[in-house]
Design a protein around this motif. Structure first.
Motif, PDB file in Angstrom:
ATOM      1  N   HIS A 228     -20.744 -18.992   8.316  1.00  0.00           N
ATOM      2  CA  HIS A 228     -19.607 -18.677   9.174  1.00  0.00           C
ATOM      3  C   HIS A 228     -19.649 -19.548  10.434  1.00  0.00           C
ATOM      4  O   HIS A 228     -20.709 -19.712  11.042  1.00  0.00           O
TER       5      HIS A 228
ATOM      6  N   SER B 214     -22.312 -24.264  12.501  1.00  0.00           N
ATOM      7  CA  SER B 214     -21.948 -22.964  13.061  1.00  0.00           C
ATOM      8  C   SER B 214     -22.320 -22.926  14.530  1.00  0.00           C
ATOM      9  O   SER B 214     -23.408 -23.384  14.906  1.00  0.00           O
TER      10      SER B 214
ATOM     11  N   PRO C 103     -14.480 -23.065   2.075  1.00  0.00           N
ATOM     12  CA  PRO C 103     -14.178 -22.200   3.226  1.00  0.00           C
ATOM     13  C   PRO C 103     -12.936 -22.683   3.957  1.00  0.00           C
ATOM     14  O   PRO C 103     -12.785 -23.872   4.234  1.00  0.00           O
TER      15      PRO C 103
ATOM     16  N   GLU D 283     -18.676 -19.030  13.423  1.00  0.00           N
ATOM     17  CA  GLU D 283     -18.852 -18.365  14.718  1.00  0.00           C
ATOM     18  C   GLU D 283     -20.013 -17.391  14.783  1.00  0.00           C
ATOM     19  O   GLU D 283     -20.267 -16.815  15.843  1.00  0.00           O
TER      20      GLU D 283
ATOM     21  N   SER E 234     -21.802 -11.665   1.396  1.00  0.00           N
ATOM     22  CA  SER E 234     -22.208 -12.161   2.708  1.00  0.00           C
ATOM     23  C   SER E 234     -23.562 -11.573   3.079  1.00  0.00           C
ATOM     24  O   SER E 234     -23.917 -10.479   2.655  1.00  0.00           O
TER      25      SER E 234
ATOM     26  N   THR F  34     -10.293 -18.435  12.884  1.00  0.00           N
ATOM     27  CA  THR F  34     -11.627 -18.356  12.310  1.00  0.00           C
ATOM     28  C   THR F  34     -11.544 -18.354  10.791  1.00  0.00           C
ATOM     29  O   THR F  34     -10.456 -18.364  10.210  1.00  0.00           O
ATOM     30  N   LEU F  35     -12.693 -18.344  10.148  1.00  0.00           N
ATOM     31  CA  LEU F  35     -12.770 -18.357   8.695  1.00  0.00           C
ATOM     32  C   LEU F  35     -12.021 -17.160   8.120  1.00  0.00           C
ATOM     33  O   LEU F  35     -12.292 -16.019   8.481  1.00  0.00           O
TER      34      LEU F  35
END
Length: 400
Positions: free
Chosen positions: A340, A268, A385, A342, A358, A60-61
């Motif tokens: 993001h 996303s 990212p 997810e 964020s 993931t990120l």
């Protein structure tokens, strides 16, 4: 069901007892990142199994690459990549964020990032007026020098496309200019790591007077997506055979005085997103998603108040949070940089505070992730990212 659950709980090593680890890891590799993270919490055995085989599982990120300027031994201002993580104290998947394994270069400017690969403009040690375009993987320290594109038209932009779940090969899209005065798109030159060559395709969008906005593209569903000043999204596949135009429902503000993007496209949870600051109310962001990718139907998801974000983030209750102040903050200090992949979390940079922030679109929670490293720049650098990639680049041709 109760008996099955009891059997599983008694047999703490269910996975290893019933199935070989390799099979379990192969099954997990087909799941979304969020599901794999949940399985880590099942037991210490699952946690250990997933941790040991993390290179084979979806990631993931983990943070953002961006250029950091510094003075070299000769007193010249040069730039190299640096990295800020968002996962706390978790170990970085690469050894050096400056990409020092790219040898023979006096300056490395990260330009784009897609699913673990970084596209860079690298200025040579000698001769100093020559540069290469390079695609690299910071984890495996493999890199590919792109050949000359062999096209006389000026390049408006370069965009990187990569998705290891679909193909081990990456593509670079060179957007070409047909009109020097207005910057209209004439066509797209596409590099394939599978063939090691460029392929030119004339503009297939049916409009000879389109201008792309100067911001990152989105590689999604095997196509590169680009935002335009005509409030449309253009898409083209990796072979230049399929061309698509997706109209937006709102006009928008595409940038500010300090080149911070106020409109943003991203992907996303399997959907295409547009986050937008409208002309008629620049104190708010509106968030739209393309629920049905093939249907061209946008769904409104959220409205975000910029003034409220400022108040929650910095607690400046003495400020007059009116329309003119929100406008000023937008015009000077603010840049959307990512969503993001997810979850419903967006990221932005607040320049006056030099912080990465964020915002949870479901919870409304605002968090300062970190202070950004000092850089000598009057504009917003590209914050890219980054999702680690442990597989190899397709047909790498390493050059020193």
């Amino acid at each position: 069901m109760a008996c099955t659950q009891m059997k599983c709980s008694k047999n703490g090593a269910t996975s290893s007892a019933d199935f070989p680890d390799d099979l379990i890891v192969e099954i997990l590799s087909l799941l979304p990142v969020k599901s794999v993270c949940r399985f880590k919490c099942v037991s210490s055995l699952w946690y250990r199994l997933i941790s040991q085989h993390r290179k084979k599982l979806p990631t993931t990120l983990s943070g953002f690459f961006y250029p950091k300027h510094r003075l070299n031994d000769e007193g010249d201002l040069v730039a190299f990549p640096t990295f800020d993580g968002i996962l706390g104290n978790q170990e970085q998947p690469f050894s050096d964020s400056s990409l020092a394994f790219l040898t023979g270069y006096r300056q490395i400017l990260p330009k784009d990032c897609c699913n673990g690969l970084i596209f860079c403009l690298c200025w040579k040690d000698s001769p100093i007026d020559e540069a290469d375009y390079v695609v690299c993987n910071p984890v495996t320290e493999e890199w590919v020098v792109l050949p000359d594109a062999g096209h006389e038209s000026n390049a408006l932009a370069y965009r990187l496309g990569s998705d290891a779940a679909m193909s081990p090969h990456f593509h670079v899209f060179q957007i070409l200019e047909g009109d020097v005065e207005y910057g209209y798109v004439s066509g797209v030159n596409i590099y394939s790591s599978e063939t090691g060559a460029w392929s030119y395709k004339e503009n297939g969008w049916g409009d000879n007077e389109i201008q792309i906005a100067d911001m990152r593209g989105v590689f999604f569903n095997g196509m590169m997506h680009l935002l335009t000043y005509e409030f449309k999204i253009l898409a083209v596949d990796t072979e230049g055979k399929t061309w698509r135009t997706i109209s937006l429902l709102e006009t928008m503000i595409l940038g500010n005085f300090f080149v911070g993007p106020l409109a943003f496209i991203g992907q996303s949870q399997g959907r295409l997103y547009v986050i937008n600051t409208t002309d008629n109310d620049s104190s708010k962001l509106s968030v739209w998603t393309l629920e049905d990718y093939n249907g061209n139907e946008w769904t409104f998801k959220y409205s975000i108040s910029i003034a409220q974000l400022i108040l929650e983030l910095f607690g400046e209750k003495d400020l007059n949070l009116q329309q003119d102040y929100a406008d000023l903050m937008l015009q000077r200090d603010y840049a959307l940089i990512a969503i993001h992949p997810e979850c419903n979390l967006i990221f932005f940079v607040w320049r006056s505070k030099d912080v990465l922030v964020s915002y949870g679109m479901d919870s409304g929670e605002v968090c300062v992730i970190c202070s950004l490293k000092i850089h000598f720049s009057d504009t917003f650098p590209p914050y890219l990212p980054y999702v680690p990639l442990y597989s190899h680049i397709g047909r790498p041709r390493v050059e020193a």
